[in-house]
Design an enzyme around this catalytic site. Structure first.
Site, mmCIF file in Angstrom:
data_model
loop_
_atom_site.group_PDB
_atom_site.id
_atom_site.type_symbol
_atom_site.label_atom_id
_atom_site.label_comp_id
_atom_site.label_asym_id
_atom_site.label_seq_id
_atom_site.Cartn_x
_atom_site.Cartn_y
_atom_site.Cartn_z
ATOM 1 N N GLY A 1 0.806 -1.209 0.000
ATOM 2 C CA GLY A 1 0.000 0.000 0.000
ATOM 3 C C GLY A 1 0.840 1.260 0.000
ATOM 4 N N LYS B 1 6.492 0.248 7.414
ATOM 5 C CA LYS B 1 5.995 1.523 6.900
ATOM 6 C C LYS B 1 7.184 2.461 6.706
ATOM 7 C CE LYS B 1 2.228 4.813 7.942
ATOM 8 N NZ LYS B 1 1.196 5.157 8.950
ATOM 9 N N ASP C 1 -10.293 9.324 13.964
ATOM 10 C CA ASP C 1 -10.465 8.847 12.585
ATOM 11 C C ASP C 1 -10.880 7.372 12.565
ATOM 12 O OD1 ASP C 1 -10.621 9.247 9.858
ATOM 13 O OD2 ASP C 1 -8.490 8.908 9.486
#
Length: 368
Positions: A57, A80, A176
């Site tokens: 991603g 990440k 969120d």
């Protein structure tokens, strides 16, 4: 060489050694950074002891790779790699710090942070590997079916246990909550909260009508009214509705349109909220009528003043309507609807908190 930043207090100057063969392989598949600051890794490259397997991603902050730790265990992780962008790095470092705070207080339903380090001038975060987000899980359901009511019970309970740790022990608001930011391990059937990029401590709260994702944004934020952890409880209610019905509860194209849809479902706003909301004048008249900005057939925007007096729509009727066929567990569905009514209260001071949600019959009743 890359410098390790050990988040658990070990010597931060120690590098993870790689073999001569691994070093030569890395040089042969040299990664690069593109013009936007994204790390472009190569499958097989060893990044500080983690071998990249595939890219899974890419977002605003950076790129996520499935990687494997080069040990006898061969542990798979999510790596990440943050963009070379000062703002993105600072926000990511803040996010990592928040996750460490939560982990220190036994936040088990939070995606665990394993380590962080620098590699080729990129800030990197190593996270435990999860299988997919609940958004992806929902997309795999046949015929647009939602998740069954007993899995909603299981996932919802875990979600509110995570929020209990965040709100009461850490004093952190996620801001969120949505299916994309809830990840699942399919083998253990455990969900975990991810993406703390917009999370805030109480002392960081400001008026920001764009905070969070619009479909899941609570009404108080849109009118500039004070908010707290009730932000997450509203978003959780919207999320659970979506997971069960496989449909969005609200789809407003703007904050104004979102408020219009919320009023249609839940009825009028308390006058106190309108009076004290710093941004209320953009959406309400002085006599508390809602102003809905619409577009005519020629594309010209106009304002329509609306005064609501009709009864709110019962969420139970929307849930029952969403069922594809007769459901043998209707009593559980009705109890779920009662929970959602408590979470989706316009006034944040009267909305259920995480403890009240966990103590609701929907989570405490035994499985039929």
């Amino acid at each position: 060489m890359s410098s390790e930043i050990d988040i658990f207090g070990d010597d931060s100057s120690i590098d993870i050694p790689i073999t001569k063969e691994q070093h030569q392989f890395n040089e042969a598949i040299e990664s690069i950074t593109d013009k936007d600051g994204y790390f472009l890794g190569r499958n097989g490259e060893v990044v500080n002891g983690y071998q990249l397997e595939k890219k899974v991603g890419q977002g605003t902050f950076g790129t996520v790779y499935l990687a494997k730790k080069i040990t006898t265990i061969k542990e798979e992780v999510a790596l990440k790699i943050i963009r070379k962008n000062e703002r993105m790095v600072k926000l990511s470092q803040k996010e990592a710090q928040l996750v460490k705070e939560i982990m220190s207080l036994k936040g088990i339903y939070i995606v665990q942070l394993i380590s962080e380090f620098m590699y080729k001038d990129h800030y990197c975060i190593v996270l435990e590997k999860m299988d997919m987000s609940l958004r992806e899980l929902l997309s795999h359901k046949p015929n647009e079916e939602g998740i069954d009511i007993f899995h909603i019970q299981r996932y919802g309970k875990q979600l509110f246990e995570a929020l209990h740790v965040l709100h009461t022990k850490c004093e952190i608001y996620h801001c969120d909550i949505k299916p994309d930011n809830i990840l699942i391990n399919l083998h253990s059937d455990i969900i975990k909260l991810a993406d703390f990029g917009t999370a805030l401590h109480p002392y960081e709260l400001t008026i920001d009508s764009e905070l969070g994702s619009r479909y899941y944004r609570p009404p108080e934020v849109m009118i500039g009214y004070p908010f707290d952890g009730s932000f997450d409880n509203w978003s959780s209610g919207v999320t659970l509705y979506e997971l069960f019905t496989h449909s969005f509860l609200f789809t407003g194209e703007s904050n104004n349109d979102m408020l219009y849809q919320i009023i249609q479902l839940k009825g009028s706003f308390p006058h106190k909220m309108i009076r004290e909301g710093k941004l209320s004048s953009s959406h309400f008249t002085q006599d508390f009528k809602f102003i809905h900005y619409e577009t005519d057939v020629f594309g010209k925007e106009f304002a329509r003043r609306i005064s609501y007096s009709q009864q709110p729509i019962r969420i139970a009727s929307k849930l029952i309507h969403s069922l594809k066929e007769n459901n043998e567990h209707l009593s559980v569905v009705y109890t779920f609807a009662q929970l959602l009514e408590k979470l989706l209260v316009i006034d944040p001071t009267k909305r259920f908190n995480s403890i009240q949600a966990l103590n609701h019959l929907f989570f405490t009743q035994s499985k039929e």
